[in-house]
Structures are given as C-alpha cells and as structure tokens.
Scaffold this active site. Structure first.
Site, PDB file in Angstrom:
ATOM      1  N   SER A  72       0.789  -1.206   0.057  1.00 42.90           N
ATOM      2  CA  SER A  72       0.172  -0.136  -0.003  1.00 42.90           C
ATOM      3  C   SER A  72       0.891   1.057  -0.091  1.00 42.90           C
ATOM      4  O   SER A  72       1.972   1.184   0.510  1.00 42.90           O
ATOM      5  CB  SER A  72      -0.647  -0.084   1.107  1.00 42.90           C
ATOM      6  OG  SER A  72      -1.370   1.144   1.369  1.00 42.90           O
ATOM      7  N   TYR A 119      -2.866  -2.104  10.275  1.00 49.45           N
ATOM      8  CA  TYR A 119      -2.698  -2.238   8.657  1.00 49.45           C
ATOM      9  C   TYR A 119      -1.525  -1.654   8.164  1.00 49.45           C
ATOM     10  O   TYR A 119      -0.911  -2.349   7.396  1.00 49.45           O
ATOM     11  CB  TYR A 119      -4.006  -1.407   8.196  1.00 49.45           C
ATOM     12  CG  TYR A 119      -3.906  -1.356   6.565  1.00 49.45           C
ATOM     13  CD1 TYR A 119      -4.755  -2.632   5.985  1.00 49.45           C
ATOM     14  CD2 TYR A 119      -3.580  -0.214   5.793  1.00 49.45           C
ATOM     15  CE1 TYR A 119      -4.816  -2.587   4.747  1.00 49.45           C
ATOM     16  CE2 TYR A 119      -3.715  -0.478   4.612  1.00 49.45           C
ATOM     17  CZ  TYR A 119      -4.233  -1.645   3.728  1.00 49.45           C
ATOM     18  OH  TYR A 119      -4.319  -1.679   2.559  1.00 49.45           O
TER      19      TYR A 119
HETATM   20  P1  NAD Z   1     -12.067  -5.518  -0.951  1.00 49.25           P
HETATM   21  O1  NAD Z   1     -12.464  -5.541   0.599  1.00 49.25           O
HETATM   22  O2  NAD Z   1     -13.032  -5.256  -1.753  1.00 49.25           O
HETATM   23  O3  NAD Z   1     -11.488  -7.195  -1.194  1.00 49.25           O
HETATM   24  C1  NAD Z   1     -10.692  -7.723  -0.382  1.00 49.25           C
HETATM   25  C2  NAD Z   1     -11.321  -9.141  -0.660  1.00 49.25           C
HETATM   26  O4  NAD Z   1     -10.531 -10.155   0.287  1.00 49.25           O
HETATM   27  C3  NAD Z   1     -12.542  -9.699  -0.108  1.00 49.25           C
HETATM   28  O5  NAD Z   1     -13.465 -10.297  -1.011  1.00 49.25           O
HETATM   29  C4  NAD Z   1     -12.495 -10.314   1.111  1.00 49.25           C
HETATM   30  O6  NAD Z   1     -13.640 -11.205   1.360  1.00 49.25           O
HETATM   31  C5  NAD Z   1     -11.192 -11.103   0.874  1.00 49.25           C
HETATM   32  N1  NAD Z   1     -10.774 -11.717   2.061  1.00 49.25           N
HETATM   33  C6  NAD Z   1     -10.437 -11.110   3.367  1.00 49.25           C
HETATM   34  N2  NAD Z   1     -10.017 -11.555   4.189  1.00 49.25           N
HETATM   35  C7  NAD Z   1      -9.674 -12.724   3.851  1.00 49.25           C
HETATM   36  C8  NAD Z   1      -9.085 -13.806   3.937  1.00 49.25           C
HETATM   37  N3  NAD Z   1      -8.648 -14.124   5.152  1.00 49.25           N
HETATM   38  N4  NAD Z   1      -8.851 -15.034   3.135  1.00 49.25           N
HETATM   39  C9  NAD Z   1      -9.186 -14.791   1.611  1.00 49.25           C
HETATM   40  N5  NAD Z   1      -9.943 -13.728   1.311  1.00 49.25           N
HETATM   41  C10 NAD Z   1     -10.023 -12.773   2.344  1.00 49.25           C
HETATM   42  O7  NAD Z   1     -10.750  -5.097  -0.653  1.00 49.25           O
HETATM   43  P2  NAD Z   1      -9.712  -4.284  -1.900  1.00 49.25           P
HETATM   44  O8  NAD Z   1      -9.468  -2.627  -1.763  1.00 49.25           O
HETATM   45  O9  NAD Z   1      -9.938  -4.797  -3.196  1.00 49.25           O
HETATM   46  O10 NAD Z   1      -8.397  -5.014  -1.167  1.00 49.25           O
HETATM   47  C11 NAD Z   1      -7.426  -5.830  -1.852  1.00 49.25           C
HETATM   48  C12 NAD Z   1      -6.133  -5.705  -1.375  1.00 49.25           C
HETATM   49  O11 NAD Z   1      -5.581  -4.193  -1.743  1.00 49.25           O
HETATM   50  C13 NAD Z   1      -5.934  -5.594   0.160  1.00 49.25           C
HETATM   51  O12 NAD Z   1      -4.615  -6.351   0.475  1.00 49.25           O
HETATM   52  C14 NAD Z   1      -5.923  -4.105   0.570  1.00 49.25           C
HETATM   53  O13 NAD Z   1      -5.242  -3.831   1.847  1.00 49.25           O
HETATM   54  C15 NAD Z   1      -5.072  -3.607  -0.415  1.00 49.25           C
HETATM   55  N6  NAD Z   1      -5.129  -2.337  -0.770  1.00 49.25           N
HETATM   56  C16 NAD Z   1      -6.275  -1.718  -0.898  1.00 49.25           C
HETATM   57  C17 NAD Z   1      -6.550  -0.021  -0.982  1.00 49.25           C
HETATM   58  C18 NAD Z   1      -7.815   0.755  -1.227  1.00 49.25           C
HETATM   59  O14 NAD Z   1      -7.683   1.709  -1.059  1.00 49.25           O
HETATM   60  N7  NAD Z   1      -8.642   0.019  -1.381  1.00 49.25           N
HETATM   61  C19 NAD Z   1      -5.193   0.648  -1.015  1.00 49.25           C
HETATM   62  C20 NAD Z   1      -3.910   0.108  -0.757  1.00 49.25           C
HETATM   63  C21 NAD Z   1      -3.909  -1.426  -0.820  1.00 49.25           C
END
Ligand code: NAD
Length: 272
Positions: free
Chosen positions: A162, A176
């Site tokens: 991130s 986080y």
């Molecule tokens: P999201 O919540 O839309 O999707 C995340 C998915 O991961 C969900 O379908 C959830 O069910 C699944 N999940 C959660 N815990 C789990 C587990 N223990 N085992 C398997 N699956 C699991 O979120 P997103 O924003 O698409 O996030 C995806 C990645 O991107 C994450 O690692 C997040 O930290 C990272 N990220 C997101 C952002 C943002 O602003 N959205 C920024 C930086 C990094």
C-alpha cells in the site's frame, strides 16, 4: 488468425491464482487476467461471493477457463489446497497474486488499537502473504520452459502492499500500516532469494482505491475528505486501474522488473 490473436494476449496460457478475488481489486484483476488469456483460479474466504465472481468471469469471457475456490489465506492448509487445485486442474502455476487483505474499521492509533484487531490484521495481511509466497515457490519450482506456448521459466508473484508503506496515514490504522510495511520488506527479500530460479516478486502499492475495504473504513465525511485531500488527481482510484498494472507485473512484459515497490497511487507519494 485466432492463433496469432491469442499469441498477442499478454497472459496467454498462464495459470494464475488470485486471493481475495471476490471483491474490489481482486475481482477486477480476475476479469483482466481472463481478458488477457490466463487460466484463472479465484479464491476468497467468502465462498458464495467467490463462486459468483468466477461465474462473472466466465460470463464475460466465455472462452476463458476459470473456477472459484474457498480459502482463508491465514490458514496454510487452505492456501496449499488452492495451489494444489490449480495444478491439478491446469497443470502448473505461473502467477500468484497475493491480494487478500483487511483494513479493519476498528483499526486505530497506537493507544486505541485493540490487540485482537492487531493480531487478526497481521494473520491475514502478513502471514497470509507468506503462505501464498511459500506455496507459489514450491509449485513454480516445477515449471519448465515451454517457449512454443509462450511460457518462460519460473513465475511471477505480486504481493499487495500500500502507499501507507511510504507515507503515514492521517486517519490512523496502525495495525494495517505495519502489516503492509512487512509485505514490502518480505517481498524484497523474496525477490533476491528466488531471482536465480526465475521467480520474480514485486509489491503493488495502490493509493486510495474506491472499494468496499476503503469505503467501510472511511465511514464518515470527515475521514473521507481527510484522505481525498491527499489525492493529487482529486479522486480515488478505480480497482480496474490497479488490475491493469497487475497484468503487466504478471506478464513477461515485466521480465526484468523484480523487487519493486510498484506505485499505482495517482502520484500521492510524490506530492505534498
Ligand atoms: P475488498 O474488501 O474489496 O476485497 C478484499 C477481498 O479479500 C474480499 O473479497 C474479502 O472477502 C477477501 N478476504 C478478506 N479476508 C480474507 C482472508 N482471510 N482470506 C481470503 N480472502 C479474504 O478490498 P480491496 O480494496 O480490493 O483490497 C485488496 C487488497 O488491496 C488488500 O490487500 C488491501 O489491503 C489492498 N489495498 C487496498 C487499498 C484501497 O484503498 N482499497 C489501498 C492499498 C492497498
């Protein structure tokens, strides 16, 4: 011809696993991977949603191959099972996208973060990525070059970190932030250790992206605006804008890209 068309697809014949594939960045990446000719294994802890996601992929790309499988990344047996399912069904593993992660709405600053939130965050965001890397390496070590199919040696592993690895977040989320710093450091070491086996490791560092994860965390107008003010483009990113970069990192177009902190943040960390 069809053959030369498919040969131009950037992930033609590659077998890819995506964790957290049921929502947000993982779901968009599943669609982009299928569009680029990959055989896609979607996994997620949300069983119903992951099967729906796999159906969506097949509906959008009827000639693609994809299936969904339930897995909690914080359980090693689950991850080992996903890798095994990919190899049984498709014969190999070329791409591992360790994307699953949580940003708990109760994550807070040093004083107010509860230990159980801290531990849960590290179990999914850090240990889950380690398990994914471990089982990807074990499978990818069996890969043999098949240049006629466009398949090189080794493989590509992309771990989601991130922008908060680079700059502190103003809306506190200490568990986080610490977890994503660990992903970044772990990915660099893996990139060095496995480079001579032809297995590449890169971190994807998204900026704030409009997904349920972010929107559930920024659950007041104050928190939302506190983050939006830091976006040079005046908007959050879209999940598909991450997915397009993941395709590049997964493909042989990035054959000399290894150990990077691949920023897809709309310029956030470059600005003040
Ligand atoms: P999201 O919540 O839309 O999707 C995340 C998915 O991961 C969900 O379908 C959830 O069910 C699944 N999940 C959660 N815990 C789990 C587990 N223990 N085992 C398997 N699956 C699991 O979120 P997103 O924003 O698409 O996030 C995806 C990645 O991107 C994450 O690692 C997040 O930290 C990272 N990220 C997101 C952002 C943002 O602003 N959205 C920024 C930086 C990094």
């Amino acid at each position: 011809s069809l053959t030369s068309m498919s040969a131009r697809l950037r992930l033609h014949n590659k077998v890819a696993i995506i964790t957290g594939a049921a929502s947000g960045i993982g779901l968009e990446t599943s669609l982009q991977f299928a569009a680029e000719g990959a055989r896609v294994v979607l996994s997620d802890v949300n069983e119903e949603a992951v099967h729906k996601a796999a159906e969506l992929v097949l509906k959008n790309f009827p000639t693609s191959e994809a299936f969904g499988i339930k897995a909690d990344v914080s359980k090693e047996t689950d991850i080992a099972g996903v890798v095994e399912a990919a190899v049984v069904k498709f014969g190999r593993l070329d791409v591992m996208f360790n994307n699953a992660g949580i940003m708990h709405p109760a994550d807070d600053d040093a004083v107010n973060t509860e230990e159980k939130i801290w531990d849960l965050t590290q179990a999914i965001n850090v240990k889950g990525v380690w398990y994914g890397c471990k089982h990807a390496v074990i499978a990818m070590r069996n890969n043999k070059p098949e240049p006629e199919k466009g398949l090189g040696i080794g493989g590509s592993v992309i771990n989601v970190a991130s922008f908060v690895c680079k700059v502190g977040a103003a809306t506190p989320q200490l568990a986080y932030t610490a977890s994503k710093g660990a992903v970044l450091a772990m990915t660099r070491e893996l990139a060095m250790v496995h480079a001579r086996e032809g297995i590449r490791f890169n971190s994807l560092c998204p900026g704030p992206i409009k997904t349920p994860l972010l929107m559930d965390f920024l659950n007041t107008p104050e928190k939302l605006n506190r983050r939006l003010v830091h976006c040079p483009m005046g908007r959050f990113g879209e999940a598909v804008e991450q997915a397009k970069s993941v395709v590049f990192l997964a493909s042989d177009d990035s054959s000399y890209v290894n150990g990077t902190d691949f920023m897809v943040d709309g310029g956030l960390i470059a600005c003040y």
